[in-house]
Design a protein around this motif. Structure first.
Motif, PDB file in Angstrom:
ATOM      1  N   GLY A  19     -29.999  10.886   4.123  1.00 23.51           N
ATOM      2  CA  GLY A  19     -29.456  12.096   3.520  1.00 23.51           C
ATOM      3  C   GLY A  19     -28.059  11.895   2.972  1.00 23.51           C
ATOM      4  N   THR A  20     -27.237  11.165   3.718  1.00 23.06           N
ATOM      5  CA  THR A  20     -25.864  10.893   3.271  1.00 23.06           C
ATOM      6  C   THR A  20     -25.860   9.965   2.060  1.00 23.06           C
ATOM      7  OG1 THR A  20     -25.069  11.178   5.543  1.00 23.06           O
ATOM      8  CG2 THR A  20     -23.623   9.996   4.017  1.00 23.06           C
ATOM      9  N   LEU A  21     -26.740   8.967   2.064  1.00 25.24           N
ATOM     10  CA  LEU A  21     -26.860   8.051   0.933  1.00 25.24           C
ATOM     11  C   LEU A  21     -27.251   8.788  -0.343  1.00 25.24           C
ATOM     12  CD1 LEU A  21     -27.169   5.079  -0.194  1.00 25.24           C
ATOM     13  CD2 LEU A  21     -29.574   5.244   0.536  1.00 25.24           C
ATOM     14  N   GLY A  22     -28.199   9.716  -0.231  1.00 25.03           N
ATOM     15  CA  GLY A  22     -28.744  10.357  -1.419  1.00 25.03           C
ATOM     16  C   GLY A  22     -27.984  11.560  -1.922  1.00 25.03           C
ATOM     17  N   MET A  23     -27.128  12.150  -1.083  1.00 31.56           N
ATOM     18  CA  MET A  23     -26.460  13.394  -1.454  1.00 31.56           C
ATOM     19  C   MET A  23     -25.718  13.327  -2.795  1.00 31.56           C
ATOM     20  SD  MET A  23     -25.872  16.559  -0.687  1.00 31.56           S
ATOM     21  CE  MET A  23     -26.152  16.810   1.066  1.00 31.56           C
ATOM     22  N   PRO A  24     -24.972  12.259  -3.108  1.00 32.71           N
ATOM     23  CA  PRO A  24     -24.247  12.246  -4.394  1.00 32.71           C
ATOM     24  C   PRO A  24     -25.154  12.223  -5.618  1.00 32.71           C
ATOM     25  CG  PRO A  24     -23.305  10.641  -2.865  1.00 32.71           C
ATOM     26  CD  PRO A  24     -24.607  11.091  -2.280  1.00 32.71           C
ATOM     27  N   PHE A  25     -26.452  11.965  -5.419  1.00 37.88           N
ATOM     28  CA  PHE A  25     -27.362  11.830  -6.557  1.00 37.88           C
ATOM     29  C   PHE A  25     -28.433  12.921  -6.567  1.00 37.88           C
ATOM     30  CE2 PHE A  25     -25.736   7.764  -5.080  1.00 37.88           C
ATOM     31  CZ  PHE A  25     -25.011   7.395  -6.197  1.00 37.88           C
ATOM     32  N   GLU A  26     -28.261  13.931  -5.698  1.00 38.79           N
ATOM     33  CA  GLU A  26     -29.234  15.021  -5.628  1.00 38.79           C
ATOM     34  C   GLU A  26     -29.337  15.726  -6.975  1.00 38.79           C
ATOM     35  OE1 GLU A  26     -30.221  18.920  -2.860  1.00 38.79           O
ATOM     36  OE2 GLU A  26     -28.159  18.220  -3.050  1.00 38.79           O
ATOM     37  N   GLY A  27     -30.551  15.834  -7.481  1.00 34.69           N
ATOM     38  CA  GLY A  27     -30.798  16.536  -8.732  1.00 34.69           C
ATOM     39  C   GLY A  27     -30.635  15.698  -9.980  1.00 34.69           C
ATOM     40  N   SER A  28     -30.287  14.435  -9.838  1.00 34.75           N
ATOM     41  CA  SER A  28     -30.089  13.588 -11.018  1.00 34.75           C
ATOM     42  C   SER A  28     -31.430  13.153 -11.597  1.00 34.75           C
ATOM     43  CB  SER A  28     -29.258  12.349 -10.644  1.00 34.75           C
ATOM     44  OG  SER A  28     -29.177  11.465 -11.751  1.00 34.75           O
ATOM     45  N   VAL A  29     -31.564  13.267 -12.909  1.00 37.56           N
ATOM     46  CA  VAL A  29     -32.765  12.745 -13.570  1.00 37.56           C
ATOM     47  C   VAL A  29     -32.582  11.271 -13.919  1.00 37.56           C
ATOM     48  CG1 VAL A  29     -33.395  15.002 -14.493  1.00 37.56           C
ATOM     49  CG2 VAL A  29     -31.955  13.471 -15.856  1.00 37.56           C
ATOM     50  N   LEU A  30     -31.371  10.760 -13.737  1.00 34.50           N
ATOM     51  CA  LEU A  30     -31.092   9.347 -13.981  1.00 34.50           C
ATOM     52  C   LEU A  30     -31.280   8.567 -12.691  1.00 34.50           C
ATOM     53  CD1 LEU A  30     -27.851   9.709 -16.118  1.00 34.50           C
ATOM     54  CD2 LEU A  30     -30.214   9.502 -16.920  1.00 34.50           C
ATOM     55  N   ARG A  31     -31.685   7.324 -12.803  1.00 30.03           N
ATOM     56  CA  ARG A  31     -31.881   6.466 -11.632  1.00 30.03           C
ATOM     57  C   ARG A  31     -30.589   5.685 -11.387  1.00 30.03           C
ATOM     58  NH1 ARG A  31     -37.523   3.442 -12.301  1.00 30.03           N
ATOM     59  NH2 ARG A  31     -37.162   3.107 -10.062  1.00 30.03           N
ATOM     60  N   PRO A  32     -29.931   5.897 -10.253  1.00 27.51           N
ATOM     61  CA  PRO A  32     -28.567   5.383 -10.078  1.00 27.51           C
ATOM     62  C   PRO A  32     -28.454   3.878  -9.922  1.00 27.51           C
ATOM     63  CG  PRO A  32     -29.330   6.486  -8.083  1.00 27.51           C
ATOM     64  CD  PRO A  32     -30.350   6.775  -9.140  1.00 27.51           C
ATOM     65  N   GLY A  33     -29.477   3.216  -9.384  1.00 30.61           N
ATOM     66  CA  GLY A  33     -29.416   1.762  -9.246  1.00 30.61           C
ATOM     67  C   GLY A  33     -28.377   1.283  -8.249  1.00 30.61           C
ATOM     68  N   ILE A  34     -28.172   2.012  -7.159  1.00 35.08           N
ATOM     69  CA  ILE A  34     -27.169   1.634  -6.157  1.00 35.08           C
ATOM     70  C   ILE A  34     -27.776   0.682  -5.124  1.00 35.08           C
ATOM     71  CG2 ILE A  34     -25.832   3.738  -6.437  1.00 35.08           C
ATOM     72  CD1 ILE A  34     -27.192   4.796  -3.871  1.00 35.08           C
ATOM     73  N   PHE A 220     -36.431  19.670  -9.749  1.00 34.72           N
ATOM     74  CA  PHE A 220     -36.128  18.414  -9.060  1.00 34.72           C
ATOM     75  C   PHE A 220     -36.426  18.475  -7.564  1.00 34.72           C
ATOM     76  CE2 PHE A 220     -31.843  20.271  -8.260  1.00 34.72           C
ATOM     77  CZ  PHE A 220     -31.626  19.881  -6.945  1.00 34.72           C
ATOM     78  N   THR A 221     -36.708  19.662  -7.004  1.00 30.49           N
ATOM     79  CA  THR A 221     -37.052  19.763  -5.581  1.00 30.49           C
ATOM     80  C   THR A 221     -38.561  19.849  -5.345  1.00 30.49           C
ATOM     81  OG1 THR A 221     -36.986  22.195  -5.414  1.00 30.49           O
ATOM     82  CG2 THR A 221     -34.880  21.011  -5.192  1.00 30.49           C
ATOM     83  N   ASP A 222     -39.360  19.595  -6.352  1.00 27.80           N
ATOM     84  CA  ASP A 222     -40.820  19.684  -6.222  1.00 27.80           C
ATOM     85  C   ASP A 222     -41.332  18.733  -5.144  1.00 27.80           C
ATOM     86  OD1 ASP A 222     -43.547  20.457  -7.345  1.00 27.80           O
ATOM     87  OD2 ASP A 222     -43.584  18.265  -7.550  1.00 27.80           O
ATOM     88  N   VAL A 223     -42.158  19.247  -4.233  1.00 30.04           N
ATOM     89  CA  VAL A 223     -42.591  18.465  -3.077  1.00 30.04           C
ATOM     90  C   VAL A 223     -43.560  17.357  -3.469  1.00 30.04           C
ATOM     91  CG1 VAL A 223     -44.577  19.917  -2.446  1.00 30.04           C
ATOM     92  CG2 VAL A 223     -43.350  18.673  -0.660  1.00 30.04           C
ATOM     93  N   VAL A 224     -44.349  17.568  -4.513  1.00 28.25           N
ATOM     94  CA  VAL A 224     -45.333  16.555  -4.902  1.00 28.25           C
ATOM     95  C   VAL A 224     -44.635  15.359  -5.533  1.00 28.25           C
ATOM     96  CG1 VAL A 224     -47.384  16.076  -6.282  1.00 28.25           C
ATOM     97  CG2 VAL A 224     -47.148  18.289  -5.119  1.00 28.25           C
ATOM     98  N   MET A 225     -43.845  15.600  -6.561  1.00 24.80           N
ATOM     99  CA  MET A 225     -43.132  14.508  -7.225  1.00 24.80           C
ATOM    100  C   MET A 225     -42.279  13.726  -6.217  1.00 24.80           C
ATOM    101  SD  MET A 225     -40.415  14.732 -10.410  1.00 24.80           S
ATOM    102  CE  MET A 225     -39.302  15.844  -9.518  1.00 24.80           C
TER     103      MET A 225
END
Length: 473
Positions: A19-34, A220-225
């Protein structure tokens, strides 16, 4: 011999890390590549993925086997003040006396949001060894604010995690989870598609492409995707904690949730001791609880959480005849009701059951402007209010005859006040002392005819109980 303490600790550390890792990228349609935290945190992020589950911890400690669906809904209403998407819908419904279960259906655009699937670990851990009971309580939990795949997502996650904590390997646990999903579940179809693609290609990017081609959502919060991103990371991660959470987070979208669930599942599989130190050290055993959680007596550290969960797990391991899901998950049927929101289109009167004005289902002329009119009345004690109007169509909004908003594209609607898509948020001029406003929404020719969403909220995204009636001629 399973070290259950280490496994459950791994589950919640993995949840915190992901959760902490992903929080800065929540809702991004871009793939961060971190490839690591970006930025490296000083403490774990406050995250509804983990802290909402602490409400259930306190309820389980208080009620033990006396816990019921009704008591869960009461705790949800009393101890959660978080009004994003489906949470806010359920809280408004419960405040209006809508029964638990129907609370996740009525006026809920987000029935298939991810907000239930992220709450599975408490049930999996407390009912480690009782897979079908874990799935049963996960079903009740998510039914407060979801239906359909929004519920099945939590059932699946709880079954997978409970199975792993019971000694199953990852492959068998995924099979156990899938076996609980009904045939009409989109999640089940997605997981089967991903299994076939993985067997054919063994390529994570092929899995990602399949999801985006067949199951992509503008929400971006869709459970299936997002469930597909987590599942794909589990397939390709091969039990490696770091690889799995990075694959999940680098799909972005609801990145904190996908990485948190992936981290919890692999953490349950390998245990806390096997999670690399560089990931654990950054969160440092702490739990950061959001201000929207109103429960008292909450754990401040993962070690305390684990100790308290193990007390409950030991207790319930000796309780016979606990409820469980037998076979596939079957949801209770509820008959929805209508709020009878009155509106007119081109001077013809209609009613809507909720915030969706179902223009697409009405006998209206295509290729012509549609003028929607209604009068809204707010409670006298409301000090601030925002009108939401959203639609796929192009529209103009007037309030009391004055221009208030314009939408000039055909983007898809997402009727959430804090992240509206395909719409506009319009502050209502309550400073005038008025609590009654005449709305005029002109929808320009759009084919096919689009629905329009209309609702009123405060600045904290709370639904404001509003009257909707025809404008007197």
């Amino acid at each position: 011999m399973i070290d259950l303490h280490d496994r459950i600790q791994g589950c919640f550390i993995g949840k915190n890390v992901g959760g902490t890792l992903g929080m800065p990228f929540e809702g991004s349609v871009l793939r961060p590549g971190i490839n690591f935290y970006s930025p490296v945190p000083e403490h774990p992020a406050a995250n509804d993925d983990l802290d909402l589950q602490l409400v259930w911890l306190r309820l389980l400690e208080q009620e033990r086997e006396s816990i019921t669906f009704e008591k869960m809904a009461q705790a949800f209403f009393k101890d959660i003040d978080c009004h994003w998407d489906e949470y806010g819908v359920a809280l408004r419904n419960l405040a209006d006396g809508v029964a638990p279960g129907l609370s996740g259906i009525h006026n809920n655009y987000f029935t298939c949001g991810l907000g239930g699937a992220i709450r599975s670990e408490i049930w999996a851990a407390v009912f480690a060894g009782k897979i079908r009971t874990a799935a049963y309580y996960a079903m009740l939990d998510s039914s407060i604010d979801h239906t359909g795949d929004g519920v099945y997502g939590e059932v699946f996650n709880a079954a997978v995690e409970s199975a792993i904590l019971s000694g199953a390997d990852l492959s068998d646990a995924l099979k156990i989870g899938k076996a609980m999903l009904p045939a009409d579940s989109q999640l089940k179809k997605l997981y089967e598609d991903l299994d076939a693609q993985w067997a054919e290609t063994g390529d994570f990017e092929a899995l990602y492409d399949l999801i985006m081609q067949k199951y992509k959502s503008h929400n971006f919060t869709d459970v299936v995707m997002n469930g597909g991103f987590t599942y794909s990371a589990l397939l390709a991660g091969n039990g490696d904690f770091e690889k799995t959470i990075l694959l999940a987070v680098n799909c972005a979208q609801d990145a904190d949730c996908t990485a948190a669930t992936a981290g919890a599942i692999i953490g349950s599989l390998i245990g806390a001791k096997a999670i690399p130190a560089r990931w654990k050290n950054a969160v440092n055993d702490r739990i950061t609880v959001g201000s929207y959680i109103k429960s008292d007596g909450l754990p401040q550290r993962v070690t305390e959480l684990v100790d308290r969960v193990l007390i409950l797990q030991k207790h319930f391991s000796n309780v016979p005849d606990l409820p469980e899901i037998n076979g596939v998950c079957q949801l209770q049927k509820y008959e929805d009701f209508s709020e009878n929101r009155q509106f007119a289109v081109n001077n013809k009167s209609f009613t809507a059951a909720d915030m969706r004005l179902p223009l697409s289902q009405l006998d209206l002329p295509e290729g012509k402007e549609l003028q929607i009119t209604m009068r809204i009345t707010l409670p006298e004690n409301v000090q601030a209010a925002n009108l939401l109007v959203a639609s796929r169509g192009l529209f103009v909004v007037k309030i009391n005859g004055e221009m208030a908003a314009l939408k000039g594209d055909q983007s898809l609607p997402l009727p959430a006040p804090h992240r509206v898509l395909g719409g506009r948020i319009i502050p209502l001029p309550l400073y005038t002392g008025k609590r009654e406003f005449d709305l005029d929404i002109t929808v320009y020719p759009t084919v096919p005819i689009p629905d329009v969403y209309v609702n009123v909220y405060d600045w904290n995204n709370r639904h404001i109980k509003t009257g909707y009636k025809l404008i007197e001629q």
